[in-house]
Structure formats: structure tokens, C-alpha cells
Design an enzyme around this catalytic site. Structure first.
Site, PDB file in Angstrom:
ATOM      1  N   LYS A  13      26.451   8.984  36.044  1.00  0.00           N
ATOM      2  CA  LYS A  13      27.063  10.295  36.280  1.00  0.00           C
ATOM      3  C   LYS A  13      26.276  11.423  35.602  1.00  0.00           C
ATOM      4  O   LYS A  13      26.111  12.484  36.175  1.00  0.00           O
ATOM      5  CB  LYS A  13      28.543  10.331  35.924  1.00  0.00           C
ATOM      6  CG  LYS A  13      28.924   9.810  34.575  1.00  0.00           C
ATOM      7  CD  LYS A  13      30.439   9.810  34.433  1.00  0.00           C
ATOM      8  CE  LYS A  13      30.955   9.194  33.160  1.00  0.00           C
ATOM      9  NZ  LYS A  13      30.082   8.844  32.073  1.00  0.00           N
ATOM     10  N   ARG A  88      39.166  12.107  31.733  1.00  0.00           N
ATOM     11  CA  ARG A  88      39.018  10.670  31.556  1.00  0.00           C
ATOM     12  C   ARG A  88      40.371  10.000  31.379  1.00  0.00           C
ATOM     13  O   ARG A  88      40.435   8.805  31.091  1.00  0.00           O
ATOM     14  CB  ARG A  88      38.191  10.422  30.313  1.00  0.00           C
ATOM     15  CG  ARG A  88      36.790   9.879  30.580  1.00  0.00           C
ATOM     16  CD  ARG A  88      36.097   9.780  29.235  1.00  0.00           C
ATOM     17  NE  ARG A  88      35.002   8.894  29.176  1.00  0.00           N
ATOM     18  CZ  ARG A  88      33.732   9.281  29.163  1.00  0.00           C
ATOM     19  NH1 ARG A  88      33.415  10.536  29.336  1.00  0.00           N
ATOM     20  NH2 ARG A  88      32.789   8.388  29.001  1.00  0.00           N
ATOM     21  N   ARG A 123      18.832   1.549  28.620  1.00  0.00           N
ATOM     22  CA  ARG A 123      18.980   3.000  28.629  1.00  0.00           C
ATOM     23  C   ARG A 123      18.400   3.647  27.364  1.00  0.00           C
ATOM     24  O   ARG A 123      18.604   3.176  26.264  1.00  0.00           O
ATOM     25  CB  ARG A 123      20.466   3.351  28.739  1.00  0.00           C
ATOM     26  CG  ARG A 123      20.689   4.841  28.812  1.00  0.00           C
ATOM     27  CD  ARG A 123      21.903   5.158  29.587  1.00  0.00           C
ATOM     28  NE  ARG A 123      23.086   5.195  28.738  1.00  0.00           N
ATOM     29  CZ  ARG A 123      24.198   5.804  29.114  1.00  0.00           C
ATOM     30  NH1 ARG A 123      24.282   6.378  30.294  1.00  0.00           N
ATOM     31  NH2 ARG A 123      25.236   5.791  28.328  1.00  0.00           N
ATOM     32  N   ARG A 155      21.314   5.079  22.290  1.00  0.00           N
ATOM     33  CA  ARG A 155      22.574   5.575  21.721  1.00  0.00           C
ATOM     34  C   ARG A 155      23.292   4.448  20.978  1.00  0.00           C
ATOM     35  O   ARG A 155      23.329   3.320  21.471  1.00  0.00           O
ATOM     36  CB  ARG A 155      23.467   6.062  22.855  1.00  0.00           C
ATOM     37  CG  ARG A 155      23.353   7.537  23.093  1.00  0.00           C
ATOM     38  CD  ARG A 155      23.990   7.932  24.376  1.00  0.00           C
ATOM     39  NE  ARG A 155      25.387   7.523  24.506  1.00  0.00           N
ATOM     40  CZ  ARG A 155      26.150   7.859  25.534  1.00  0.00           C
ATOM     41  NH1 ARG A 155      25.658   8.593  26.503  1.00  0.00           N
ATOM     42  NH2 ARG A 155      27.398   7.459  25.601  1.00  0.00           N
ATOM     43  N   ARG A 166      33.895   0.282  26.020  1.00  0.00           N
ATOM     44  CA  ARG A 166      33.894   1.495  26.844  1.00  0.00           C
ATOM     45  C   ARG A 166      34.298   1.154  28.278  1.00  0.00           C
ATOM     46  O   ARG A 166      34.996   1.922  28.940  1.00  0.00           O
ATOM     47  CB  ARG A 166      32.507   2.158  26.813  1.00  0.00           C
ATOM     48  CG  ARG A 166      32.217   2.771  25.453  1.00  0.00           C
ATOM     49  CD  ARG A 166      30.774   3.143  25.307  1.00  0.00           C
ATOM     50  NE  ARG A 166      30.400   4.266  26.146  1.00  0.00           N
ATOM     51  CZ  ARG A 166      29.152   4.576  26.437  1.00  0.00           C
ATOM     52  NH1 ARG A 166      28.163   3.839  25.978  1.00  0.00           N
ATOM     53  NH2 ARG A 166      28.893   5.619  27.196  1.00  0.00           N
TER      54      ARG A 166
HETATM   55  P1  AMP Z   1      29.809   9.719  27.770  1.00  0.00           P
HETATM   56  O1  AMP Z   1      28.541  10.312  27.282  1.00  0.00           O
HETATM   57  O2  AMP Z   1      30.439  10.522  28.870  1.00  0.00           O
HETATM   58  O3  AMP Z   1      29.674   8.270  28.123  1.00  0.00           O
HETATM   59  O4  AMP Z   1      30.851   9.798  26.531  1.00  0.00           O
HETATM   60  C1  AMP Z   1      30.593   9.129  25.307  1.00  0.00           C
HETATM   61  C2  AMP Z   1      31.869   8.988  24.499  1.00  0.00           C
HETATM   62  O5  AMP Z   1      32.423  10.280  24.189  1.00  0.00           O
HETATM   63  C3  AMP Z   1      33.001   8.242  25.197  1.00  0.00           C
HETATM   64  O6  AMP Z   1      32.856   6.827  25.081  1.00  0.00           O
HETATM   65  C4  AMP Z   1      34.220   8.785  24.452  1.00  0.00           C
HETATM   66  O7  AMP Z   1      34.345   8.174  23.176  1.00  0.00           O
HETATM   67  C5  AMP Z   1      33.848  10.240  24.226  1.00  0.00           C
HETATM   68  N1  AMP Z   1      34.303  11.102  25.362  1.00  0.00           N
HETATM   69  C6  AMP Z   1      33.523  11.757  26.259  1.00  0.00           C
HETATM   70  N2  AMP Z   1      34.269  12.445  27.155  1.00  0.00           N
HETATM   71  C7  AMP Z   1      35.557  12.208  26.814  1.00  0.00           C
HETATM   72  C8  AMP Z   1      36.812  12.617  27.358  1.00  0.00           C
HETATM   73  N3  AMP Z   1      36.897  13.387  28.463  1.00  0.00           N
HETATM   74  N4  AMP Z   1      37.940  12.179  26.741  1.00  0.00           N
HETATM   75  C9  AMP Z   1      37.888  11.413  25.632  1.00  0.00           C
HETATM   76  N5  AMP Z   1      36.742  10.976  25.070  1.00  0.00           N
HETATM   77  C10 AMP Z   1      35.582  11.365  25.650  1.00  0.00           C
END
Ligand code: AMP
Length: 213
Positions: A13, A88, A123, A155, A166
């Protein structure tokens, strides 16, 4: 265009959000990126977020809803935006709806869990937000960001045990949003492909068919 991009961690995404952002000249707002920046800077938000992000859990709704509201009301989003990684949870989707901000389409990039796990192992990301993959999207120079020349890294939350958490969080809290947005008539679904450019083409076709581009 006001677009939401959804998908499991590692579904692509962020990559698609960046490409659409460039093509349409609208900002991509990644809540994950904003939280990681706050963590790097060691702000109060960063310290709270770290507890959740590092274990693969969701940061509490009120915190992320506040962040997104601040961005959506800024001038930068006047001509459109892409929400990458928000909402989310159903509570976040309800909160977004309550703001009255129009959403044109919700793009879901669908990738089976086994493929996600395989993908996450290669990644690499950059502090500027760019994302690469040793096999599917290698940088021009090994371990170096094409965009800013910084050294790429893996990461912390891409570690296998965190990835499993996740994915579990995604299925439990985020997947129900697919039905939520299907009922709203906004859902646009594509199968994530092995090659980024193949997914990009499917996304372009699907959005254009939905009249969102
Ligand atoms: P991402 O980079 O989108 O995979 O997000 C990494 C981490 O940030 C996720 O595993 C969550 O811990 C936190 N996170 C990102 N977006 C959200 C959201 N909309 N609601 C809650 N936690 C979030």
C-alpha cells in the site's frame, strides 16, 4: 481524488500510495510513517506509539484519529489526498465519516498471508519514507536509497514474530472495514502482484473504472 488505501502489512500500500501521489500530485498521508518519525524524534507521541508499533499492535484510535484530522484539515489536502494505513479499525472509519470529509474510493490490495511473510523478509526502507525489496524492487545501488542516497535498513517491526502479530491484527481489526466500505459502495479491490509495476497497472485500471481517477 480523496482515496483510502488498505491492505495487510507488506501488501504494497505504501508503494502504491507514493506512485499515485506523484501521478496525481496529491499528498499521501501514512499514519505508520508519521508514528515512526515521532518515534525517531523521541516526542511524547513517539514514546507512546513505540509500545504498540514494536509489538505489531494498533496504536489507540483517539491518537491516530487526532493525527489524521490535523492533516486532512491542512491546506496540503485541499486538492485531494491518499490515506495510507488509516483507517485500520471500524472506530477509525466511523470517526473519519463523522468529519464529513468526502471519500471517493477505498482501494484494497489483496495479498495472501504466505506471500506477505515471504515478501517481508526482503523489505528495506529509508528514513525518507521510500521502500524497496531486495528481490521485487531492488534499489539501483545495493542498500542505498534511490531517492535520497541514505543507507537502507530493515524496520524493527518487519521481524518475523512481529509480522505474524501485525497480520493477526490486520485480520481481526482492519479486515472488517472491507465490508464496511463495500456497503458504502466505495470498495475497489485488486490482487497484489509479484511485480510492483503489474500491481500499479491493475490499480490504475481499477481506479479509472471506478471513476476515481
Ligand atoms: P504501517 O507502516 O502502515 O505498516 O504501520 C506501522 C505500525 O504503525 C502499525 O503496525 C501500527 O502499530 C501503527 N499504525 C499505523 N497506522 C495505524 C492506525 N491507523 N491505527 C493504529 N495504529 C496504526
Amino acid at each position: 481524488m480523496n482515496l483510502i488505501i488498505m491492505g495487510a502489512p507488506g501488501a504494497g500500500k505504501g508503494t502504491q500510495a507514493e506512485l499515485i501521489s506523484k501521478r496525481e500530485n496529491i499528498p499521501a498521508i501514512s499514519t505508520g510513517q508519521i508514528l515512526r518519525e515521532a518515534m525517531r524524534e523521541g516526542t511524547d507521541l513517539g514514546r507512546i506509539a513505540a509500545r504498540y508499533v514494536e509489538s505489531g499492535a494498533l496504536v489507540p484510535d483517539d491518537i491516530v484519529i487526532g493525527i489524521v484530522k490535523d492533516h486532512l484539515t491542512s491546506d496540503a489536502c485541499r486538492d485531494g489526498f491518499i490515506l495510507d494505513g488509516f483507517p485500520r479499525s471500524v472506530a477509525q472509519a466511523e470517526a473519519l465519516k463523522k468529519t464529513g470529509v468526502r471519500i471517493d474510493a477505498v482501494l484494497v490490495i489483496d495479498v495472501p498471508d504466505e506471500r506477505i511473510i515471504r515478501r517481508m523478509s526482503g523489505r528495506q526502507v529509508c528514513r525518507c519514507g521510500a521502500s524497496f525489496h531486495t528481490e521485487y524492487l531492488p534499489p539501483k545501488v545495493e542498500d542505498v536509497c534511490d531517492k535520497c542516497g541514505s543507507k537502507l535498513f530493515i524496520r524493527d517491526d518487519d521481524k518475523p514474530e512481529t509480522v505474524a502479530n501485525r497480520l493477526k491484527t490486520y485480520h481481526e481489526y482492519t479486515e472488517p472495514l472491507i465490508d464496511f466500505y463495500r456497503r458504502e459502495g466505495l470498495l475497489v479491490k485488486v490482487e497484489g502482484q509479484e511485480k510492483v509495476e503489474d500491481t500499479t497497472e491493475l490499480v490504475r485500471q481499477a481506479l479509472s473504472k471506478a471513476g476515481a481517477e
